[in-house]
Design an enzyme around this catalytic site. Structure first.
Site, PDB file in Angstrom:
ATOM      1  N   ASP A   1      -7.340  -9.695   2.304  1.00 53.05           N
ATOM      2  CA  ASP A   1      -6.545  -9.930   0.467  1.00 53.05           C
ATOM      3  C   ASP A   1      -6.603 -11.538   0.094  1.00 53.05           C
ATOM      4  OD1 ASP A   1      -6.179  -8.634  -1.699  1.00 53.05           O
ATOM      5  OD2 ASP A   1      -4.407  -7.174  -0.823  1.00 53.05           O
TER       6      ASP A   1
ATOM      7  N   ASP B   1      -7.929  -1.753  -7.704  1.00 53.57           N
ATOM      8  CA  ASP B   1      -6.826  -1.338  -7.674  1.00 53.57           C
ATOM      9  C   ASP B   1      -6.735   0.232  -8.111  1.00 53.57           C
ATOM     10  OD1 ASP B   1      -6.173  -3.553  -5.246  1.00 53.57           O
ATOM     11  OD2 ASP B   1      -4.297  -4.373  -6.760  1.00 53.57           O
TER      12      ASP B   1
HETATM   13  C1  DGJ Z   1      -3.531  -5.900  -3.518  1.00 52.23           C
HETATM   14  C2  DGJ Z   1      -4.667  -4.967  -3.053  1.00 52.23           C
HETATM   15  O1  DGJ Z   1      -5.569  -5.094  -3.600  1.00 52.23           O
HETATM   16  C3  DGJ Z   1      -4.435  -3.581  -2.552  1.00 52.23           C
HETATM   17  O2  DGJ Z   1      -5.259  -2.796  -1.811  1.00 52.23           O
HETATM   18  C4  DGJ Z   1      -3.162  -3.860  -1.450  1.00 52.23           C
HETATM   19  O3  DGJ Z   1      -3.401  -4.179   0.036  1.00 52.23           O
HETATM   20  C5  DGJ Z   1      -2.184  -4.922  -1.645  1.00 52.23           C
HETATM   21  N1  DGJ Z   1      -2.870  -6.103  -1.687  1.00 52.23           N
HETATM   22  C6  DGJ Z   1      -0.860  -4.998  -0.174  1.00 52.23           C
HETATM   23  O4  DGJ Z   1      -0.171  -6.571  -0.783  1.00 52.23           O
END
Ligand code: DGJ
Length: 740
Positions: A479, A549
């Protein structure tokens, strides 16, 4: 031979069955562009395409030849000076302050296959017959500097890749202030420009606008390729549709700040350039030093936008993604983020995994919150060791338990970041990229580690290696949850600050490469607050990316539709999540959530134990269905048939390589009352084959399905009260499985 050099006219012709790209060395020794488009017959002399003779009144002509003016000529890699007053591909300053350079032809070489680019992503081939490459060496004799232009043409795809390298041999230094990867001057401006723009949770929405005089661009100055503007643009003719007509797509294999622009000049020439963003970029070369740009890729299609996208998909699946998971079906995963957020312990995780295993799910992914004192998003980033109050047996112990219930195990990391409340920050505050004279911005309470410093990358590698070594980890979600705002390295002298942004990305690529070398069987999925770093550069390291997301099925129609312009379904992370959805609070049927997510790297992101028995059974059936057809979903030829940006109904389909199986996804956002009958014309089928359609006793030949169409009318509205598979109303969807 896909690349020909005609020495009497100094002309290069790169061609295959579908495209031609032609340029020649002009009389001043610099390369001039002649043609890019549909395949032409090869010949010795294309110089009529120079169109030099038509204008004698150019303001910046050459001494002794009033017809020769770079203002009007189309060029391969324009520089400032000598009469071309449009944006240069390259801007270099000498020690005396002058920006004038002239790179003239010295030599060239043509060879089968393609060389890799050190430290940067690039398309590649196993079989050297799949590609042919050309290197053209040019030289500015006054400064003793060489410019090499690299070209590769794919033998069986309408694809050209380009990049450039500058090598300085002179005694006094030179400074690069702009160095684009490519330049193409198109003869006219009768194009619409398509871009994929958006923001967090609405990434890669399609927008299109006619070209106009002046500069139009997409770009990122955020340190990652961004959700705001994907590093991609396409030019399409007015009449070009998804299925027919002329278009070309351009993308950059790069994950950092970039610029992709089209400049329409006053003579309607469209100049396309892609490369590292020149703002805050400055790179001084001393004697013997060189600089190499990232690679840009062009795709040309005479078969509409679907033709363009399919070429990108094939290219990326076959010639960009590397390693164990290249062309492999992706494991069906369950991720605990939306199920638990930070609130979990080992027992809760194992319970979720057990329910998932019963449904046939193959991989459990432990998301954020497993390390340091990471109980919320204010702390812990940088401390890559297990939080033993949550996970008493550490990552190795949890991984063992997950494997014991028959699943693979995956882990979330965010290696480029640090919280101030972390052991790493307390030990090394100087590793954060900020200007200490000012109060820095944070993003989600975190700061960016200075990956332009070798020791920082080494340290993070060692910490991660310590976690991975001995724990059986099969997947990593990498991430990256903030944009960069204060790009300043405390280890660099003032004259090297212009390198930091690019060196940062080189550091990210280096860490990926080292982890990939040491753990070749780990499947990487890149992520940046969803889809903020979804680019072809990343795909070279991580074969899949978290698309957004936003996991709502209806929102995902637009996001996945737009993403498919460039990126194949195999790389789009797509999950079934809970309702009401956590981003838009919408309730959609469970089958619609799966029917959208099937067209990607499929998974679940919810607590399955909270579902009813009926829903659990539906999930079990979805997983079994995906296992049977995932190769078609992920690697089939993908067609967009009806756009969510233009219609209440989205339709897309995937066709297996041998055309024996096709799966059509039909999605209707809102129900309508008393509508007429409808058919959708399919694509890519074998017109002579007879296809059965699931759920019906119908057998129809491919020609009828493509010319007359597949009947999609139903009775989901009005007083009739009939339903389709027991479902009715808004947000319905259907999958039609066609088998010959
Ligand atoms: C952002 C990501 O896009 C999510 O899927 C998740 O992993 C969160 N960060 C966790 O902090």
């Amino acid at each position: 031979m896909p690349i020909q050099y005609h020495s009497s006219t100094k002309t290069f012709h790169l061609y295959n069955d579908s495209i031609s790209y032609i340029f020649m060395i002009l009389e001043n020794g610099t390369p001039g562009q002649l043609y890019y488009g549909s395949r032409l017959s090869d010949k010795e002399d294309f110089s009529e395409l120079l169109e030099m003779k038509r204008r004698a009144n150019a303001p910046c002509t050459y001494e002794g030849n009033l017809l020769f003016s770079l203002e009007h000529l189309k060029q391969e890699y324009p520089l400032y000076g000598h009469g071309d007053l449009r944006y240069p591909a390259c801007s270099i300053q000498k020690e005396n302050g002058s920006y004038i350079f002239e790179f003239q032809y010295v030599s060239h070489s043509i060879y089968k296959g393609k060389n890799r680019i050190k430290g940067l992503p690039a398309i590649w081939c196993e079989n050297s017959d799949d590609m042919e490459s050309l290197e053209v060496v040019l030289e500015d004799q006054r400064t003793d500097t060489q410019l090499t232009l690299y070209y590769t043409i794919c033998t069986h795809l309408p694809v050209i890749a380009r990049h450039a390298l500058i090598l300085h041999n002179g005694q006094s230094s030179i400074t690069l202030q702009r160095m684009m990867s490519c330049n193409v001057d198109l003869i006219d401006d009768a194009w619409d420009m398509i871009q994929l723009s958006g923001a967090w949770s609405r990434e890669r929405h399609v927008s299109s606008t006619p070209l106009r005089p002046g500069v139009q661009s997409v770009y990122s100055m955020r340190g990652h390729s961004s959700a705001q503007f994907n590093p991609f643009l396409a030019l399409k003719r007015k009449e070009c549709s998804e299925t027919a007509g002329e278009c070309m797509g351009f993308t950059l294999l790069y994950s950092g700040s970039y610029l992709a622009q089209v400049e329409v000049d006053n003579y309607h020439v469209s100049r396309v350039q892609l490369g590292i963003h020149p703002d805050c970029f400055e790179w001084t070369l001393q004697q013997g030093e060189s600089f190499e740009t990232p690679e840009a890729v062009y795709v040309y299609s005479e078969h509409g936008l679907n033709g363009m996208s399919q070429a990108f998909h094939k290219l990326f699946n076959h010639h960009l993604v590397r390693g164990t998971y290249r062309l492999q079906d992706r494991p069906i995963l369950i991720n605990n983020w939306e199920a638990t957020y930070f609130d979990f312990d080992e027992e809760k995780i194992v319970r979720i995994a057990e329910t998932a295993a019963k449904a046939g799910i193959e991989l459990f992914v432990l998301d954020d919150g497993w390390f340091g004192n990471r109980n919320d998003d204010h702390r812990g980033l940088g401390d890559w060791y297990a939080n033993v109050s949550k996970l008493p047996h550490g990552i190795a112990g949890l991984s063992e338990r997950i494997h014991a219930i028959g699943m693979k195990f995956g882990l979330w990391i965010e290696p480029e970041m640090v919280n101030m409340d972390s052991d790493l920050y307390r030990a090394h505050p100087e590793w954060v990229m900020i200007d200490p004279d000012y109060v820095p911005c944070h993003g989600r309470n975190q700061y960016v580690l200075d990956f332009s410093r070798r020791e920082v990358v080494d340290h993070i590698f060692n910490m991660l290696d310590h976690v991975l070594d001995g724990a059986d980890v099969n997947y990593i979600k990498w991430d990256m949850n903030r944009t960069m705002s204060e790009v300043y390295s405390r280890s660099h002298s003032s004259d090297r600050q212009g390198r930091v942004m690019h060196e940062y990305i080189l550091g990210v690529y280096d860490l990926y490469e080292r982890l990939m070398q040491k753990y070749p069987d780990i499947l990487f999925e890149s992520c940046a607050s969803g889809g903020s770093r979804f680019d072809a550069g990343m795909l070279y390291y991580a074969p899949q990316a978290w698309t957004s997301d936003n996991s709502d099925a209806i929102e995902r129609l637009k996001i996945q539709y737009g993403t498919s312009f460039v990126y194949p379904p195999s790389c789009m992370g797509a999950h079934v999540s809970a309702v009401p959805n956590h981003q838009v609070f919408r309730n959609t049927p469970l089958n619609t959530r799966a029917n959208v997510a099937f067209y990607g790297a499929f998974g679940y992101e919810l607590d399955l134990s909270k579902l009813s028995d009926e829903e659990k059974e539906e999930v079990r059936q979805q997983v079994a269905f995906m296992k049977k057809y995932r190769h078609v979903f992920q690697y089939g030829t993908f067609y967009r048939l009806s756009s969510p940006f233009e219609s209440n109904e989205t339709v897309w389909m995937s066709v297996s390589e041998d055309r024996s199986t096709a799966i059509v996804g039909y999605y209707r956002v809102l129900n309508e009352v008393n509508v007429g009958y409808r058919r959708v014309r399919l694509a890519g089928l074998d017109e002579n084959a007879v296809y059965t359609i699931n759920g019906t006793d119908q057998a129809t030949d491919g020609r009828e399905l493509m010319k007359a169409g597949l009947v999609i009318s139903d009775y989901t509205s009005g007083e009739n009260g009939e339903t389709y598979n027991g479902r009715n109303g808004d947000f319905i969807s259907r999958l039609y499985v066609l088998e010959s």
